[in-house]
Scaffold this motif. Structure first.
Motif, PDB file in Angstrom:
ATOM      1  N   ASP A  13       0.848  -1.190   0.000  1.00 14.87           N
ATOM      2  CA  ASP A  13       0.000   0.000   0.000  1.00 14.87           C
ATOM      3  C   ASP A  13       0.885   1.242   0.000  1.00 14.87           C
ATOM      4  O   ASP A  13       2.001   1.219   0.515  1.00 14.87           O
ATOM      5  CB  ASP A  13      -0.933  -0.004   1.210  1.00 14.87           C
ATOM      6  N   ALA A  14       0.373   2.320  -0.575  1.00 14.74           N
ATOM      7  CA  ALA A  14       1.195   3.513  -0.792  1.00 14.74           C
ATOM      8  C   ALA A  14       1.070   4.528   0.338  1.00 14.74           C
ATOM      9  O   ALA A  14       0.004   4.705   0.925  1.00 14.74           O
ATOM     10  CB  ALA A  14       0.795   4.192  -2.099  1.00 14.74           C
ATOM     11  N   VAL A  15       2.173   5.196   0.613  1.00 20.04           N
ATOM     12  CA  VAL A  15       2.183   6.445   1.381  1.00 20.04           C
ATOM     13  C   VAL A  15       2.671   7.487   0.384  1.00 20.04           C
ATOM     14  O   VAL A  15       3.723   7.319  -0.245  1.00 20.04           O
ATOM     15  CB  VAL A  15       3.111   6.362   2.610  1.00 20.04           C
ATOM     16  N   PHE A  16       1.874   8.548   0.203  1.00 21.80           N
ATOM     17  CA  PHE A  16       2.207   9.510  -0.841  1.00 21.80           C
ATOM     18  C   PHE A  16       1.936  10.941  -0.389  1.00 21.80           C
ATOM     19  O   PHE A  16       1.207  11.183   0.573  1.00 21.80           O
ATOM     20  CB  PHE A  16       1.432   9.197  -2.130  1.00 21.80           C
ATOM     21  N   ALA A  17       2.574  11.871  -1.087  1.00 26.52           N
ATOM     22  CA  ALA A  17       2.414  13.296  -0.811  1.00 26.52           C
ATOM     23  C   ALA A  17       1.646  13.935  -1.959  1.00 26.52           C
ATOM     24  O   ALA A  17       1.886  13.608  -3.131  1.00 26.52           O
ATOM     25  CB  ALA A  17       3.773  13.965  -0.662  1.00 26.52           C
ATOM     26  N   LYS A  18       0.724  14.831  -1.619  1.00 26.95           N
ATOM     27  CA  LYS A  18       0.000  15.603  -2.633  1.00 26.95           C
ATOM     28  C   LYS A  18       0.756  16.919  -2.823  1.00 26.95           C
ATOM     29  O   LYS A  18       0.656  17.835  -2.004  1.00 26.95           O
ATOM     30  CB  LYS A  18      -1.444  15.834  -2.200  1.00 26.95           C
ATOM     31  N   LEU A  19       1.522  16.995  -3.903  1.00 24.85           N
ATOM     32  CA  LEU A  19       2.470  18.091  -4.065  1.00 24.85           C
ATOM     33  C   LEU A  19       1.867  19.367  -4.628  1.00 24.85           C
ATOM     34  O   LEU A  19       2.579  20.346  -4.826  1.00 24.85           O
ATOM     35  CB  LEU A  19       3.648  17.631  -4.929  1.00 24.85           C
ATOM     36  N   GLU A  20       0.559  19.398  -4.877  1.00 24.92           N
ATOM     37  CA  GLU A  20      -0.058  20.663  -5.272  1.00 24.92           C
ATOM     38  C   GLU A  20      -0.067  21.655  -4.109  1.00 24.92           C
ATOM     39  O   GLU A  20      -0.290  22.842  -4.293  1.00 24.92           O
ATOM     40  CB  GLU A  20      -1.479  20.446  -5.819  1.00 24.92           C
ATOM     41  N   ASP A  21       0.180  21.152  -2.898  1.00 23.33           N
ATOM     42  CA  ASP A  21       0.299  21.978  -1.690  1.00 23.33           C
ATOM     43  C   ASP A  21       1.752  21.895  -1.242  1.00 23.33           C
ATOM     44  O   ASP A  21       2.296  20.800  -1.066  1.00 23.33           O
ATOM     45  CB  ASP A  21      -0.650  21.421  -0.616  1.00 23.33           C
ATOM     46  N   ASP A  22       2.419  23.048  -1.061  1.00 20.58           N
ATOM     47  CA  ASP A  22       3.839  23.055  -0.696  1.00 20.58           C
ATOM     48  C   ASP A  22       4.132  22.388   0.645  1.00 20.58           C
ATOM     49  O   ASP A  22       5.271  22.011   0.918  1.00 20.58           O
ATOM     50  CB  ASP A  22       4.389  24.491  -0.667  1.00 20.58           C
ATOM     51  N   ARG A  23       3.104  22.229   1.495  1.00 25.18           N
ATOM     52  CA  ARG A  23       3.329  21.548   2.779  1.00 25.18           C
ATOM     53  C   ARG A  23       3.444  20.035   2.592  1.00 25.18           C
ATOM     54  O   ARG A  23       3.801  19.333   3.519  1.00 25.18           O
ATOM     55  CB  ARG A  23       2.194  21.861   3.748  1.00 25.18           C
TER      56      ARG A  23
END
Length: 196
Positions: free
Chosen positions: A108-118
């Protein structure tokens, strides 16, 4: 807590953990490297500020974090769909190009939503379920560090009952740790992702 402080404390706790695999080193200054896939915000700062050839958190919070050179491979099955070992297409209907998978927990994935700089952090189970884990990478690393301390110092890594279910007191404690930094809804989501 500032991002670099969160990264440093996470690195210290990770390096001290006997059941973790790898060593993470804080670089004296950020690398100017271009990453593939393109990274932004806090996730880019993380990869530009550390060096490791393997980073696997052991025990209850098992998580394998991709090295910079393995990041493209971590997108396979999420953004990139393969058939018979060949890239067939990009799944932009169920996944966004700005969602970068950097961690794997048993497939299963752990991912970042990079449209937000945080770089808000989420978990995904086969694109069927999405769990918000933290509102930023800084918060995620801070929570993970605190949870690793609790697991070792308060529970001595004994987090499960004889039937292999997680101890209720451990779930309650983990929830309270997450709630120090995130909303009760996010704490519930974090616990659901890690403990089902």
């Amino acid at each position: 807590m500032a991002l670099m402080q969160a990264i440093t404390l996470f690195a210290q706790e990770f390096n001290n953990g006997e059941d973790n695999f790898g060593t993470i080193t804080i670089l004296p200054k950020e690398r100017a490297t271009q990453f593939e896939p393109a990274l932004r915000g806090q996730l880019r700062t993380f990869y530009a500020s550390v060096d490791f050839d393997e980073l696997i958190i052991g025990n209850t919070f098992f998580l394998e974090i991709a090295t910079a050179d393995k990041l493209p491979r971590y997108q396979e099955g999420w953004l990139y769909v393969f058939t018979n070992g060949q890239k067939e297409y990009e799944d932009t209907q169920n996944w966004r190009e700005s969602w970068v998978v950097f961690g794997d927990r048993n497939g299963d994935a752990v991912f970042a939503k990079l449209e937000d700089d945080r770089s808000p952090i989420y978990g995904s189970i086969q694109k069927q379920q999405e769990f918000k884990l933290a509102s930023s990478l800084e918060s995620f690393l801070t929570i993970l560090t605190a949870c690793l301390v609790v697991e070792e110092e308060e529970f001595g890594f004994e987090t499960k009952n004889e039937d292999y279910s997680f101890k209720e007191e451990f779930i309650v404690k983990t929830t309270s740790v997450v709630e120090q930094y995130e909303s009760p809804e996010t704490a519930h989501s974090f616990v659901q992702y890690f403990f089902g």
